[in-house]
Design a protein around this motif. Sequence first.
Motif, PDB file in Angstrom:
ATOM      1  N   GLU A   5       0.827  -1.204   0.000  1.00  0.00           N
ATOM      2  CA  GLU A   5       0.000   0.000   0.000  1.00  0.00           C
ATOM      3  C   GLU A   5       0.868   1.265   0.000  1.00  0.00           C
ATOM      4  N   GLN A   6       1.911   1.277   0.833  1.00  0.00           N
ATOM      5  CA  GLN A   6       2.807   2.432   0.876  1.00  0.00           C
ATOM      6  C   GLN A   6       3.536   2.605  -0.453  1.00  0.00           C
ATOM      7  N   ALA A   7       4.033   1.494  -0.994  1.00  0.00           N
ATOM      8  CA  ALA A   7       4.753   1.545  -2.268  1.00  0.00           C
ATOM      9  C   ALA A   7       3.829   2.003  -3.390  1.00  0.00           C
ATOM     10  N   ALA A   8       2.603   1.504  -3.394  1.00  0.00           N
ATOM     11  CA  ALA A   8       1.641   1.888  -4.426  1.00  0.00           C
ATOM     12  C   ALA A   8       1.356   3.383  -4.370  1.00  0.00           C
ATOM     13  N   GLN A   9       1.228   3.914  -3.164  1.00  0.00           N
ATOM     14  CA  GLN A   9       0.972   5.348  -3.023  1.00  0.00           C
ATOM     15  C   GLN A   9       2.148   6.163  -3.557  1.00  0.00           C
ATOM     16  N   LEU A  10       3.372   5.720  -3.264  1.00  0.00           N
ATOM     17  CA  LEU A  10       4.554   6.432  -3.755  1.00  0.00           C
ATOM     18  C   LEU A  10       4.667   6.372  -5.277  1.00  0.00           C
ATOM     19  N   LEU A  11       4.297   5.218  -5.855  1.00  0.00           N
ATOM     20  CA  LEU A  11       4.412   5.029  -7.305  1.00  0.00           C
ATOM     21  C   LEU A  11       3.197   5.542  -8.074  1.00  0.00           C
ATOM     22  N   GLY A  12       2.092   5.752  -7.370  1.00  0.00           N
ATOM     23  CA  GLY A  12       0.886   6.203  -8.045  1.00  0.00           C
ATOM     24  C   GLY A  12       0.184   5.098  -8.809  1.00  0.00           C
ATOM     25  N   VAL A  13       0.269   3.866  -8.290  1.00  0.00           N
ATOM     26  CA  VAL A  13      -0.413   2.719  -8.900  1.00  0.00           C
ATOM     27  C   VAL A  13      -1.258   2.033  -7.830  1.00  0.00           C
ATOM     28  N   LYS A  14      -2.037   1.047  -8.244  1.00  0.00           N
ATOM     29  CA  LYS A  14      -2.834   0.294  -7.277  1.00  0.00           C
ATOM     30  C   LYS A  14      -1.980  -0.765  -6.599  1.00  0.00           C
ATOM     31  N   ALA A  15      -2.253  -1.014  -5.327  1.00  0.00           N
ATOM     32  CA  ALA A  15      -1.530  -2.044  -4.572  1.00  0.00           C
ATOM     33  C   ALA A  15      -1.749  -3.420  -5.203  1.00  0.00           C
ATOM     34  N   SER A  16      -2.928  -3.644  -5.769  1.00  0.00           N
ATOM     35  CA  SER A  16      -3.207  -4.936  -6.400  1.00  0.00           C
ATOM     36  C   SER A  16      -2.296  -5.162  -7.606  1.00  0.00           C
ATOM     37  N   TRP A  17      -1.967  -4.097  -8.335  1.00  0.00           N
ATOM     38  CA  TRP A  17      -1.046  -4.218  -9.470  1.00  0.00           C
ATOM     39  C   TRP A  17       0.333  -4.647  -8.980  1.00  0.00           C
ATOM     40  N   LEU A  18       0.803  -4.010  -7.900  1.00  0.00           N
ATOM     41  CA  LEU A  18       2.108  -4.382  -7.344  1.00  0.00           C
ATOM     42  C   LEU A  18       2.115  -5.831  -6.875  1.00  0.00           C
ATOM     43  N   ARG A  19       1.049  -6.237  -6.175  1.00  0.00           N
ATOM     44  CA  ARG A  19       0.979  -7.623  -5.682  1.00  0.00           C
ATOM     45  C   ARG A  19       1.002  -8.627  -6.839  1.00  0.00           C
ATOM     46  N   ARG A  20       0.230  -8.333  -7.873  1.00  0.00           N
ATOM     47  CA  ARG A  20       0.151  -9.231  -9.032  1.00  0.00           C
ATOM     48  C   ARG A  20       1.511  -9.346  -9.721  1.00  0.00           C
ATOM     49  N   LYS A  21       2.182  -8.215  -9.942  1.00  0.00           N
ATOM     50  CA  LYS A  21       3.497  -8.234 -10.589  1.00  0.00           C
ATOM     51  C   LYS A  21       4.533  -8.920  -9.710  1.00  0.00           C
ATOM     52  N   GLY A  23       8.970 -14.028   4.833  1.00  0.00           N
ATOM     53  CA  GLY A  23       7.976 -15.071   5.043  1.00  0.00           C
ATOM     54  C   GLY A  23       6.947 -14.925   3.941  1.00  0.00           C
ATOM     55  N   LYS A  24       5.710 -14.696   4.333  1.00  0.00           N
ATOM     56  CA  LYS A  24       4.666 -14.491   3.323  1.00  0.00           C
ATOM     57  C   LYS A  24       4.329 -13.008   3.133  1.00  0.00           C
ATOM     58  N   HIS A  25       5.054 -12.134   3.826  1.00  0.00           N
ATOM     59  CA  HIS A  25       4.779 -10.700   3.768  1.00  0.00           C
ATOM     60  C   HIS A  25       5.572 -10.038   2.644  1.00  0.00           C
ATOM     61  N   LEU A  26       4.860  -9.379   1.755  1.00  0.00           N
ATOM     62  CA  LEU A  26       5.461  -8.696   0.615  1.00  0.00           C
ATOM     63  C   LEU A  26       5.890  -7.302   1.030  1.00  0.00           C
ATOM     64  N   ARG A  27       7.136  -6.954   0.696  1.00  0.00           N
ATOM     65  CA  ARG A  27       7.659  -5.623   0.995  1.00  0.00           C
ATOM     66  C   ARG A  27       8.504  -5.129  -0.166  1.00  0.00           C
ATOM     67  N   PHE A  28       8.708  -3.805  -0.227  1.00  0.00           N
ATOM     68  CA  PHE A  28       9.497  -3.177  -1.276  1.00  0.00           C
ATOM     69  C   PHE A  28      10.510  -2.234  -0.643  1.00  0.00           C
ATOM     70  N   SER A  29      11.752  -2.309  -1.090  1.00  0.00           N
ATOM     71  CA  SER A  29      12.777  -1.376  -0.633  1.00  0.00           C
ATOM     72  C   SER A  29      12.755  -0.152  -1.538  1.00  0.00           C
ATOM     73  N   ARG A  30      13.456   0.896  -1.117  1.00  0.00           N
ATOM     74  CA  ARG A  30      13.577   2.102  -1.949  1.00  0.00           C
ATOM     75  C   ARG A  30      14.246   1.740  -3.279  1.00  0.00           C
ATOM     76  N   ALA A  31      15.253   0.850  -3.226  1.00  0.00           N
ATOM     77  CA  ALA A  31      15.936   0.419  -4.451  1.00  0.00           C
ATOM     78  C   ALA A  31      14.974  -0.330  -5.378  1.00  0.00           C
ATOM     79  N   ASP A  32      14.082  -1.155  -4.797  1.00  0.00           N
ATOM     80  CA  ASP A  32      13.076  -1.855  -5.606  1.00  0.00           C
ATOM     81  C   ASP A  32      12.194  -0.844  -6.342  1.00  0.00           C
ATOM     82  N   LEU A  33      11.752   0.177  -5.614  1.00  0.00           N
ATOM     83  CA  LEU A  33      10.872   1.182  -6.223  1.00  0.00           C
ATOM     84  C   LEU A  33      11.593   1.946  -7.329  1.00  0.00           C
TER      85      LEU A  33
END
Length: 118
Positions: free
Chosen positions: A61-77, A89-99
Amino acid sequence: MDRPLRDAVDAACCVDRLGGRRGMAACEPLLSACARVGLRVGEFTMPPVDDRAEPLLFTPEQAAQLLGVKASWLRRKAAARAIPCTFLGKHLRFSRADLETIITAGEQSPRQRPHRLG
């Protein structure tokens, strides 16, 4: 920040956080990296950690807000391994470098319009 300086900063953080003999042993690889470039820990000090500082990892959700896309798009990709991400584990996260990589991968050069004659 270039690699030698980043190693030196990491070493300073390591020494500051761990300290003592056991901590210094854990920091040895970084300290030797500093020595290779002629830096000594103690020549500089790290700024204090700010509680309002940016998180190390972002939720979808935080990454999606920064990128201006939907969180569902990020999860799917991310599930398709089409974009860089981190699974804790099962928790999806994004680093600044990932973004930054996601942004760079999406960049497109402008198309040239054909020049009309006449």
